[in-house]
Design a protein around this motif. Structure first.
Motif, PDB file in Angstrom:
ATOM      1  N   GLY A  65       0.790  -1.231   0.000  1.00 48.27           N
ATOM      2  CA  GLY A  65       0.000   0.000   0.000  1.00 48.27           C
ATOM      3  C   GLY A  65       0.820   1.277   0.000  1.00 48.27           C
ATOM      4  O   GLY A  65       0.317   2.341   0.356  1.00 48.27           O
ATOM      5  N   HIS A  66       2.066   1.183  -0.403  1.00 45.18           N
ATOM      6  CA  HIS A  66       2.923   2.372  -0.396  1.00 45.18           C
ATOM      7  C   HIS A  66       2.931   3.008  -1.779  1.00 45.18           C
ATOM      8  O   HIS A  66       2.859   2.321  -2.782  1.00 45.18           O
ATOM      9  N   MET A  67       3.059   4.337  -1.809  1.00 47.61           N
ATOM     10  CA  MET A  67       2.913   5.031  -3.089  1.00 47.61           C
ATOM     11  C   MET A  67       4.235   5.507  -3.670  1.00 47.61           C
ATOM     12  O   MET A  67       4.985   6.218  -3.010  1.00 47.61           O
ATOM     13  N   PRO A  68       4.493   5.120  -4.926  1.00 47.12           N
ATOM     14  CA  PRO A  68       5.729   5.555  -5.578  1.00 47.12           C
ATOM     15  C   PRO A  68       5.644   7.017  -6.023  1.00 47.12           C
ATOM     16  O   PRO A  68       4.572   7.497  -6.406  1.00 47.12           O
ATOM     17  N   MET A  69       6.749   7.685  -5.975  1.00 48.92           N
ATOM     18  CA  MET A  69       6.846   9.058  -6.485  1.00 48.92           C
ATOM     19  C   MET A  69       8.326   9.280  -6.825  1.00 48.92           C
ATOM     20  O   MET A  69       9.122   8.350  -6.767  1.00 48.92           O
ATOM     21  N   LEU A  70       8.668  10.478  -7.214  1.00 46.50           N
ATOM     22  CA  LEU A  70      10.063  10.738  -7.567  1.00 46.50           C
ATOM     23  C   LEU A  70      10.446  12.151  -7.147  1.00 46.50           C
ATOM     24  O   LEU A  70       9.735  13.107  -7.461  1.00 46.50           O
ATOM     25  N   MET A  71      11.544  12.252  -6.445  1.00 48.87           N
ATOM     26  CA  MET A  71      12.040  13.553  -5.989  1.00 48.87           C
ATOM     27  C   MET A  71      13.371  13.859  -6.669  1.00 48.87           C
ATOM     28  O   MET A  71      14.048  12.945  -7.143  1.00 48.87           O
ATOM     29  N   PRO A  72      13.731  15.123  -6.715  1.00 53.10           N
ATOM     30  CA  PRO A  72      14.953  15.489  -7.453  1.00 53.10           C
ATOM     31  C   PRO A  72      16.229  15.025  -6.760  1.00 53.10           C
ATOM     32  O   PRO A  72      16.261  14.870  -5.546  1.00 53.10           O
ATOM     33  N   THR A  73      17.276  14.845  -7.567  1.00 45.57           N
ATOM     34  CA  THR A  73      18.570  14.469  -7.005  1.00 45.57           C
ATOM     35  C   THR A  73      19.310  15.689  -6.463  1.00 45.57           C
ATOM     36  O   THR A  73      20.100  15.570  -5.538  1.00 45.57           O
ATOM     37  N   ILE A  74      19.045  16.826  -7.071  1.00 43.38           N
ATOM     38  CA  ILE A  74      19.704  18.057  -6.616  1.00 43.38           C
ATOM     39  C   ILE A  74      18.714  18.827  -5.738  1.00 43.38           C
ATOM     40  O   ILE A  74      17.587  19.093  -6.162  1.00 43.38           O
ATOM     41  N   GLN A  75      19.145  19.132  -4.533  1.00 45.98           N
ATOM     42  CA  GLN A  75      18.235  19.809  -3.604  1.00 45.98           C
ATOM     43  C   GLN A  75      18.876  21.071  -3.051  1.00 45.98           C
ATOM     44  O   GLN A  75      20.097  21.198  -2.997  1.00 45.98           O
ATOM     45  N   SER A  76      18.018  21.954  -2.600  1.00 47.49           N
ATOM     46  CA  SER A  76      18.504  23.189  -1.988  1.00 47.49           C
ATOM     47  C   SER A  76      18.995  22.912  -0.570  1.00 47.49           C
ATOM     48  O   SER A  76      18.404  22.107   0.156  1.00 47.49           O
ATOM     49  N   ALA A  77      20.031  23.590  -0.160  1.00 47.86           N
ATOM     50  CA  ALA A  77      20.574  23.397   1.184  1.00 47.86           C
ATOM     51  C   ALA A  77      19.622  23.904   2.264  1.00 47.86           C
ATOM     52  O   ALA A  77      19.700  23.471   3.412  1.00 47.86           O
ATOM     53  N   ASP A  78      18.722  24.807   1.883  1.00 47.15           N
ATOM     54  CA  ASP A  78      17.870  25.438   2.893  1.00 47.15           C
ATOM     55  C   ASP A  78      17.113  24.447   3.766  1.00 47.15           C
ATOM     56  O   ASP A  78      17.073  24.574   4.982  1.00 47.15           O
ATOM     57  N   LEU A  79      16.494  23.457   3.107  1.00 41.56           N
ATOM     58  CA  LEU A  79      15.727  22.483   3.876  1.00 41.56           C
ATOM     59  C   LEU A  79      16.606  21.723   4.853  1.00 41.56           C
ATOM     60  O   LEU A  79      16.191  21.364   5.942  1.00 41.56           O
ATOM     61  N   TRP A  80      17.819  21.484   4.418  1.00 46.96           N
ATOM     62  CA  TRP A  80      18.754  20.717   5.252  1.00 46.96           C
ATOM     63  C   TRP A  80      19.263  21.562   6.415  1.00 46.96           C
ATOM     64  O   TRP A  80      19.643  21.017   7.447  1.00 46.96           O
ATOM     65  N   ARG A  81      19.260  22.869   6.242  1.00 44.55           N
ATOM     66  CA  ARG A  81      19.616  23.750   7.366  1.00 44.55           C
ATOM     67  C   ARG A  81      18.507  23.710   8.396  1.00 44.55           C
ATOM     68  O   ARG A  81      18.736  23.768   9.597  1.00 44.55           O
ATOM     69  N   GLU A  82      17.269  23.582   7.887  1.00 42.45           N
ATOM     70  CA  GLU A  82      16.129  23.565   8.786  1.00 42.45           C
ATOM     71  C   GLU A  82      16.184  22.359   9.736  1.00 42.45           C
ATOM     72  O   GLU A  82      15.842  22.460  10.905  1.00 42.45           O
ATOM     73  N   SER A  83      16.583  21.218   9.205  1.00 41.62           N
ATOM     74  CA  SER A  83      16.637  20.016  10.047  1.00 41.62           C
ATOM     75  C   SER A  83      17.932  19.949  10.840  1.00 41.62           C
ATOM     76  O   SER A  83      18.070  19.146  11.755  1.00 41.62           O
ATOM     77  N   THR A 107      21.424  14.794  -3.339  1.00 41.57           N
ATOM     78  CA  THR A 107      20.753  14.145  -2.220  1.00 41.57           C
ATOM     79  C   THR A 107      21.381  12.816  -1.792  1.00 41.57           C
ATOM     80  O   THR A 107      21.552  11.916  -2.616  1.00 41.57           O
ATOM     81  N   PRO A 108      21.737  12.708  -0.500  1.00 41.92           N
ATOM     82  CA  PRO A 108      22.180  11.433   0.041  1.00 41.92           C
ATOM     83  C   PRO A 108      20.999  10.638   0.606  1.00 41.92           C
ATOM     84  O   PRO A 108      21.101   9.433   0.844  1.00 41.92           O
ATOM     85  N   PHE A 139      23.694  10.132  -3.795  1.00 41.03           N
ATOM     86  CA  PHE A 139      25.150  10.305  -3.843  1.00 41.03           C
ATOM     87  C   PHE A 139      25.673  10.515  -2.431  1.00 41.03           C
ATOM     88  O   PHE A 139      25.196  11.376  -1.704  1.00 41.03           O
ATOM     89  N   ARG A 140      26.627   9.688  -2.053  1.00 37.28           N
ATOM     90  CA  ARG A 140      27.333   9.916  -0.795  1.00 37.28           C
ATOM     91  C   ARG A 140      28.820   9.874  -1.115  1.00 37.28           C
ATOM     92  O   ARG A 140      29.327   8.876  -1.636  1.00 37.28           O
ATOM     93  N   ASP A 141      29.475  10.932  -0.787  1.00 35.44           N
ATOM     94  CA  ASP A 141      30.876  11.069  -1.172  1.00 35.44           C
ATOM     95  C   ASP A 141      31.767  10.299  -0.211  1.00 35.44           C
ATOM     96  O   ASP A 141      32.465  10.880   0.610  1.00 35.44           O
TER      97      ASP A 141
END
Length: 445
Positions: A65-83, A107-108, A139-141
């Motif tokens: 019952g889980h739903m597939p979707m797709l998110m971008p590989t390149i993300q803004s740093a802003d959201l990551w600053r929030e968390s 995105t890692p 991607f994880r460096d």
RNA sequence: CGGGCUAUAGCGCAGCUUGGUAGCGCGUUCGUCUGGGGGACGAGAGGUCGCAGGUUCGAAUCCUGCUAGCCCGACCA
């Protein structure tokens, strides 16, 4: 597929760069080509298997019952600053700047982005529970990428996220994932054992890793041998049945099975000595329950029945899709090459024409090819003008589970040979019988 | 990120010590013979020797710097 038209650059010798068997075999079987450290191109044969594995993951997710979707590989740093993870993640996160000098990243993982999507669109408890997932490149460096696709920097991963009103609901989601993962791996011909694990940078208390036992595994594991007797099989699952999911979770996680990170010698010693095992394992998936860590940090709330805002309980779950190719090969190969489990094999059956150009042999092969195709199976027909030995060696290397050998000698008696890659056993039968036999094998899978 | 190693044809390698303008095996192309587990013979194609600088009449070879990749360890789907 006809091999004469296929792009399959197999190598006769072992490439010097590959140290472990799965990496060597993937390179030799023309599945991947390294582009730079830990980054690979997927050639047709490798891509074919990657998609097979991906399909199984999608099918099993849909059942849960889980739903597939797709998110971008390149993300803004802003959201990551929030968390707070923009600073926490460290050097493993590939950071880049766009032309406006904005901080971006590759995105890692995607907890932040999914939480942002959730909070933008979900505001009522009535919309819960919700589980979204994607299969996307990450991607994880890594400091030291190695072992081919087993530890690449770029990797293909299924990552899912559940949103629930209460901890109890979120723990059901946790169990539901554990159950669906058990079946997912089993369909790939793998025994992946859920082991209590450490949560790392994702955070949270409850987490299990799924490990495939293999000598080349990176983690040391300790377990009660009774866990390897457990099989999931064909059981009917109602993924909304809390008690059923709970009991299966308990069935598969109660016996001692831990990685070195969480290993507890005293508890391990309670396992009867003859059942204590120490081995190595390859991590092919992990599930987490981390409560309100991200929903608190990112203000992801819904209105509860009483009209008051409640931070949602979350979990995340991952399957290393590209890593699985390596894991499957590590678990299933011999000195001649890969032995694909039927569930993930790139082609269902190989057809070897021992005398290309012989009218009878050619005709027999063509007709087998058509019949398999008509039956919805994918044959790989070696129609090259090669000698028998070369054709057999190639088939063994690429590891299709079943091979039909067609030659003038057999055709004189009206028979072809059906050979199991795994056991090496050959049986003579008429072409019609061979087709029926192979159809039968895959009908059950 | 610490330690070790490597870079010469598509792949696996030799040549470097002692400088003289590049070779072997596999693969590949063409031909002949072969034809049930990588066959034989003959004729070809294919390389700015990782990059940059230096020494020298002359550098794959000696010197300096850089880059890339691999292995061992500490970290991770």
């Amino acid at each position: 597929m006809r091999m004469s038209r296929y792009f399959l650059p197999v190598l006769k010798e072992d490439p010097a760069e590959a140290a472990i068997v799965s990496h060597r075999l993937m390179l030799r079987a023309g599945m991947i080509k390294q582009s730079s450290a830990g980054i690979y191109s997927w050639l047709p044969m490798g891509y074919k298997v990657l998609r097979k594995i991906e399909d199984i993951v999608h099918e099993e997710q849909a059942k849960a019952g889980h739903m597939p979707m797709l998110m971008p590989t390149i993300q803004s740093a802003d959201l990551w600053r929030e968390s707070g993870r923009y600073d926490d993640y460290g050097e493993e996160m590939l950071r880049i700047k766009d032309r406006h000098d904005r901080d971006m990243l590759f995105t890692p993982t995607a907890e932040e982005l999914i939480t942002d999507i959730f909070r933008s669109h979900v505001s009522s408890y009535k919309d819960l529970p919700l589980t979204l997932y994607q299969i996307q490149w990450k991607f994880r460096d890594e400091r030291r990428p190695r072992f081919g696709v087993m530890r690449g920097r770029e990797f293909y991963m299924k990552d899912g996220y559940n949103f629930d009103l209460t901890k109890e609901d979120a723990l059901h989601a946790y169990n539901r994932h554990l159950v669906s993962y058990l079946r997912t791996y089993e369909r790939m011909g793998l025994q992946a054992i859920p082991m209590r694990a450490d949560s790392g940078p994702i955070g949270g208390d409850d987490t299990h890793e799924f490990l495939v036992l293999a000598e080349t595994g990176e983690s040391e594991v300790f377990y009660d041998s009774a866990v390897t007797d457990l099989t999931f099989g064909d059981r009917e699952i109602d993924f909304d049945d809390v008690a059923q999911c709970q009991s299966i979770m308990e069935e598969f996680t109660t016996k001692y099975a831990r990685t070195d990170e969480t290993h507890d010698e005293a508890l391990f010693n309670e396992v009867p000595e003859e059942r204590r095992r120490t081995a190595r394992g390859i991590e092919v998936g992990q599930i987490f329950y981390f409560g309100t860590k991200y929903s608190d940090a990112m203000n992801a709330k819904v209105q509860g029945p009483d009209g008051k805002p409640v931070a949602v309980h979350m979990g995340s779950h991952g399957i290393g899709v590209s890593r699985l190719l390596g894991a499957i090969i590590e678990a299933s190969h011999d000195d001649k090459g890969i032995i694909w489990p039927e569930g993930v094999t790139p082609y269902h059956v190989g057809i070897v024409n021992l005398k290309q150009g012989d009218e009878e042999a050619d005709t027999a092969c063509e007709s087998l090819y058509k019949e398999f195709t008509a039956a919805g199976l994918e044959p790989l027909y070696d129609d090259r003008k090669e000698r028998a030995g070369g054709k057999f060696a190639t088939m063994d290397l690429i590891g299709l589970p079943w091979r039909i050998t067609v030659g003038p000698r057999g055709l004189k008696n009206g028979v072809v040979e059906l050979t199991s890659r795994k056991t090496g056993e050959s049986t003579e039968m008429t072409p019609a019988e061979a087709v029926a036999r192979v159809k039968d094998i895959y009908a059950g899978a």
